[in-house]
Design a protein around this motif. Structure first.
Motif, mmCIF file in Angstrom:
data_model
loop_
_atom_site.group_PDB
_atom_site.id
_atom_site.type_symbol
_atom_site.label_atom_id
_atom_site.label_comp_id
_atom_site.label_asym_id
_atom_site.label_seq_id
_atom_site.Cartn_x
_atom_site.Cartn_y
_atom_site.Cartn_z
ATOM 1 N N TYR A 29 0.863 -1.174 -0.028
ATOM 2 C CA TYR A 29 0.035 0.086 -0.144
ATOM 3 C C TYR A 29 0.720 1.329 -0.116
ATOM 4 N N GLN A 30 1.936 1.254 0.536
ATOM 5 C CA GLN A 30 2.689 2.332 0.593
ATOM 6 C C GLN A 30 3.258 2.803 -0.858
ATOM 7 N N ASP A 34 1.871 5.998 -2.692
ATOM 8 C CA ASP A 34 2.955 6.850 -3.256
ATOM 9 C C ASP A 34 2.743 7.251 -4.945
ATOM 10 N N ALA A 35 2.170 6.079 -5.767
ATOM 11 C CA ALA A 35 2.104 6.175 -7.220
ATOM 12 C C ALA A 35 0.608 7.208 -7.316
ATOM 13 N N LEU A 36 -0.150 7.122 -6.274
ATOM 14 C CA LEU A 36 -1.424 7.923 -6.233
ATOM 15 C C LEU A 36 -1.405 9.359 -5.745
ATOM 16 N N GLU A 37 -0.186 9.565 -5.052
ATOM 17 C CA GLU A 37 0.294 10.754 -4.471
ATOM 18 C C GLU A 37 -0.717 10.792 -3.333
ATOM 19 N N VAL A 38 -1.029 9.884 -2.704
ATOM 20 C CA VAL A 38 -1.528 9.724 -1.163
ATOM 21 C C VAL A 38 -1.017 9.644 -0.227
ATOM 22 N N PRO A 39 -0.521 10.366 0.728
ATOM 23 C CA PRO A 39 0.593 10.067 1.891
ATOM 24 C C PRO A 39 -0.043 9.056 2.973
ATOM 25 N N ILE A 40 0.569 8.229 3.592
ATOM 26 C CA ILE A 40 0.174 7.404 4.678
ATOM 27 C C ILE A 40 -0.069 8.346 5.797
ATOM 28 N N GLY A 41 -1.256 8.462 6.182
ATOM 29 C CA GLY A 41 -1.682 9.338 7.369
ATOM 30 C C GLY A 41 -0.898 9.045 8.630
ATOM 31 N N GLY A 42 -0.705 7.889 8.912
ATOM 32 C CA GLY A 42 -0.226 7.602 10.207
ATOM 33 C C GLY A 42 -0.157 6.212 10.673
ATOM 34 N N PHE A 48 -1.869 0.717 10.167
ATOM 35 C CA PHE A 48 -1.481 2.140 9.579
ATOM 36 C C PHE A 48 -2.839 2.493 8.787
ATOM 37 N N TRP A 49 -2.559 3.914 8.686
ATOM 38 C CA TRP A 49 -3.823 4.361 7.785
ATOM 39 C C TRP A 49 -3.612 5.485 6.582
ATOM 40 N N ALA A 50 -4.385 5.589 5.660
ATOM 41 C CA ALA A 50 -4.097 6.743 4.696
ATOM 42 C C ALA A 50 -5.576 7.160 4.348
ATOM 43 N N ASP A 51 -5.922 8.517 4.417
ATOM 44 C CA ASP A 51 -6.911 9.006 4.159
ATOM 45 C C ASP A 51 -8.308 8.193 4.734
ATOM 46 N N GLU A 52 -9.069 7.466 3.990
ATOM 47 C CA GLU A 52 -10.092 6.743 4.730
ATOM 48 C C GLU A 52 -10.076 5.234 4.726
ATOM 49 N N LEU A 53 -8.615 4.773 4.471
ATOM 50 C CA LEU A 53 -8.432 3.429 4.397
ATOM 51 C C LEU A 53 -7.666 3.205 5.557
ATOM 52 N N PHE A 54 -8.026 2.007 6.313
ATOM 53 C CA PHE A 54 -7.523 1.679 7.679
ATOM 54 C C PHE A 54 -7.041 0.421 7.567
#
Length: 144
Positions: A29-30, A34-42, A48-54
């Motif tokens: 998912y990293q 990264d390819a979609l320009e969405v950062p890992i949120g934490g 781990f999570w990014a935006d609405e994905l946990f």
């Protein structure tokens, strides 16, 4: 974890995937995000999570010890090049091809690519662009 604003009008608030191997999923998912320009949120112990994905391990308190079943998750892409970058990154990070980048017959301008993540989830990137070419002759096959 940072609290986000509530946005009315969205169908989905968040998605929780419970995975067998959190490290393998994090690498996958990293690369995809990264390819979609969405950062890992934490991240934290077991998630781990990014935006609405946990994404968590089964040992995470939120998972209650149970893996999720097979999921189809589609990410939005800015353009066709981003769909292609997603596909390359996903394969390089251990994903399995489930449909190379290309036009799909779902509606004019639907350009998508599909990969299976380490747990067999069908992960897609899609760009809804103008109908520049005919998708009528595009053959779509899915594995699994």
């Amino acid at each position: 974890m940072e609290t986000m604003q509530l946005h009315r009008g969205r169908l989905v608030d968040h998605i929780h995937l419970v995975v067998r191997d959190l490290d393998a999923s994090r690498r996958f998912y990293q690369a995809v995000l990264d390819a979609l320009e969405v950062p890992i949120g934490g991240d934290g112990d077991g998630f781990f999570w990014a935006d609405e994905l946990f994404v968590s391990s089964a040992e995470s308190p939120a998972a209650q010890g149970t893996l999720t079943g097979r999921v189809h998750l589609a990410f939005q892409a800015r353009d066709e090049a981003m769909v292609e970058a997603f596909h390359r990154a996903a394969l390089a990070a251990g994903g399995r091809d489930n449909g190379a980048p290309g036009l799909r017959p779902y509606h004019p301008g639907y350009y998508g690519a599909f990969v299976l993540d380490p747990d067999g989830n069908n992960i897609e990137a899609v760009h809804h662009g103008p109908a520049k070419r005919s998708a009528a002759s595009v053959e779509v096959t899915f594995e699994g």
